[in-house]
Design a protein around this motif. Sequence first.
Motif, PDB file in Angstrom:
ATOM      1  N   THR A   1      14.189 -20.973  14.593  1.00 33.94           N
ATOM      2  CA  THR A   1      14.579 -22.279  13.734  1.00 33.94           C
ATOM      3  C   THR A   1      14.498 -22.160  12.364  1.00 33.94           C
ATOM      4  OG1 THR A   1      13.702 -23.213  15.893  1.00 33.94           O
ATOM      5  CG2 THR A   1      14.168 -24.897  14.170  1.00 33.94           C
ATOM      6  N   THR A   2      13.328 -21.589  12.076  1.00 34.73           N
ATOM      7  CA  THR A   2      12.943 -21.431  10.625  1.00 34.73           C
ATOM      8  C   THR A   2      14.144 -20.723  10.118  1.00 34.73           C
ATOM      9  OG1 THR A   2      10.823 -21.344  11.020  1.00 34.73           O
ATOM     10  CG2 THR A   2      11.391 -20.580   8.754  1.00 34.73           C
TER      11      THR A   2
ATOM     12  N   GLU B   1       7.320 -17.864   4.843  1.00 36.45           N
ATOM     13  CA  GLU B   1       7.613 -19.061   5.632  1.00 36.45           C
ATOM     14  C   GLU B   1       8.354 -20.222   4.912  1.00 36.45           C
ATOM     15  OE1 GLU B   1       4.408 -20.388   8.656  1.00 36.45           O
ATOM     16  OE2 GLU B   1       3.178 -19.441   6.889  1.00 36.45           O
TER      17      GLU B   1
ATOM     18  N   GLY C   1       9.267 -18.552  19.064  1.00 34.63           N
ATOM     19  CA  GLY C   1       8.241 -18.232  18.146  1.00 34.63           C
ATOM     20  C   GLY C   1       8.739 -16.753  17.300  1.00 34.63           C
TER      21      GLY C   1
HETATM   22  P1  GDP Z   1      11.154 -20.453  16.971  1.00 33.70           P
HETATM   23  O1  GDP Z   1      10.346 -20.884  18.020  1.00 33.70           O
HETATM   24  O2  GDP Z   1      11.658 -19.063  17.080  1.00 33.70           O
HETATM   25  O3  GDP Z   1      12.071 -21.422  16.408  1.00 33.70           O
HETATM   26  O4  GDP Z   1      10.239 -20.125  15.295  1.00 33.70           O
HETATM   27  P2  GDP Z   1       9.927 -21.110  14.254  1.00 33.70           P
HETATM   28  O5  GDP Z   1      10.920 -21.236  13.449  1.00 33.70           O
HETATM   29  O6  GDP Z   1       9.360 -22.372  14.831  1.00 33.70           O
HETATM   30  O7  GDP Z   1       8.746 -20.016  13.469  1.00 33.70           O
HETATM   31  C1  GDP Z   1       7.782 -19.724  14.194  1.00 33.70           C
HETATM   32  C2  GDP Z   1       6.519 -19.500  13.183  1.00 33.70           C
HETATM   33  O8  GDP Z   1       7.021 -18.387  12.591  1.00 33.70           O
HETATM   34  C3  GDP Z   1       6.313 -20.534  12.152  1.00 33.70           C
HETATM   35  O9  GDP Z   1       4.996 -20.758  11.637  1.00 33.70           O
HETATM   36  C4  GDP Z   1       7.073 -20.134  10.929  1.00 33.70           C
HETATM   37  O10 GDP Z   1       6.777 -20.636   9.596  1.00 33.70           O
HETATM   38  C5  GDP Z   1       6.927 -18.601  10.790  1.00 33.70           C
HETATM   39  N1  GDP Z   1       8.117 -17.808  10.274  1.00 33.70           N
HETATM   40  C6  GDP Z   1       9.248 -17.790  10.497  1.00 33.70           C
HETATM   41  N2  GDP Z   1       9.865 -16.756   9.779  1.00 33.70           N
HETATM   42  C7  GDP Z   1       8.948 -16.346   8.909  1.00 33.70           C
HETATM   43  C8  GDP Z   1       8.822 -15.134   8.171  1.00 33.70           C
HETATM   44  O11 GDP Z   1       9.894 -14.501   7.630  1.00 33.70           O
HETATM   45  N3  GDP Z   1       7.724 -14.870   7.467  1.00 33.70           N
HETATM   46  C9  GDP Z   1       6.513 -15.390   7.900  1.00 33.70           C
HETATM   47  N4  GDP Z   1       5.212 -14.958   7.513  1.00 33.70           N
HETATM   48  N5  GDP Z   1       6.454 -16.420   9.005  1.00 33.70           N
HETATM   49  C10 GDP Z   1       7.669 -16.712   9.413  1.00 33.70           C
END
Ligand code: GDP
Length: 304
Positions: free
Chosen positions: A116-117, A284, A112
């Motif tokens: 991954t993003t 995002e 979260g």
């Molecule tokens: P993981 O579970 O750590 O791999 O997290 P994800 O990559 O699935 O991201 C979780 C949520 O955070 C998603 O809705 C992304 O779009 C959001 N997110 C990731 N990086 C950013 C950012 O720099 N800014 C914003 N506003 N959202 C982000």
Amino acid sequence: MGLLDKLRGGLAKTRDVLAGGLRKVLFLGRTLDEALITDLEEVLIKADVGPKTTAGLLDELRAAWKSGEVKKSEEVAPFLEKRVAERLRQGGNAIVAAPVPPTVILVCGVNGSGKTTSIGKLTKWLKREGHRVVLGAADTFRAAAVEQLTIWSERNGVEIVKQAQGSDPAAVAFDAASAGRARKADYVVIDTAGRLHTQQNLMQELEKIRRAVRKAIPDGPHETLLVIDATNGQNAIRQAEQFHKVVGVTGIFVTKLDGTAKGGALIAVRDTIHVPVKFIGTGEQIDDIEAFDADAFASALFRS
Ligand code: GDP
């Protein structure tokens, strides 16, 4: 929109708290004294700079006041900005490079946090710099993690090494590192699990992954990036401490700085684990990534 404008835009809420708060207590002609320092403490704490870093900065201010370096209230904000920038600049923002490519980057952080993003963004960033990238999906616990990483690999047009859900993360890491070497990649970016039952588990898992990488690339992994969500404020500091203790972090990727008022936590995280911030996430979308610029960041927080 220029990079600086984008950064200033993303940090608007944190700046409201920090620069806005400072402006209120540092009114023109106010005497610099302990009462003012107490007011400053309140502002810095509110902006999530954290108790330890706040105390350190205010000690530096006291010393500068006693030595005559800072005399008037209007000199205080520029002084704090300078000292924050100096702290954040230490260590630089460059990715540790392998003497012989590929450079292996392990990416860790809780689920979260935007892990991954951030890998997707980092991949595009590296590609734009002209590098060849291979991804490794070693977070084999969550099917969703592998699926998401696959989507990012397709968007970026890079190879991904993965296995079925539940398979051995170390085996995936070994395959990814081997594939990176065989394909003459510049970077192998490996996603790791965000949470295991205990710290002991996490440590063993990461150590196994490291050993597996070394079997393919003896001096790897070269960089261990910790992804930290800025909106967690003070919890971000605790998370960073725990991860650093367990995995030995070499760089920080701070996500979700856009739209949060808790951007000051970045300063505290960096100051607490003494590891440089290398990238920040400001949205995002895939291009919402910036190589961390300490001076631009400090100025975006302290100048209203
Ligand atoms: P993981 O579970 O750590 O791999 O997290 P994800 O990559 O699935 O991201 C979780 C949520 O955070 C998603 O809705 C992304 O779009 C959001 N997110 C990731 N990086 C950013 C950012 O720099 N800014 C914003 N506003 N959202 C982000």
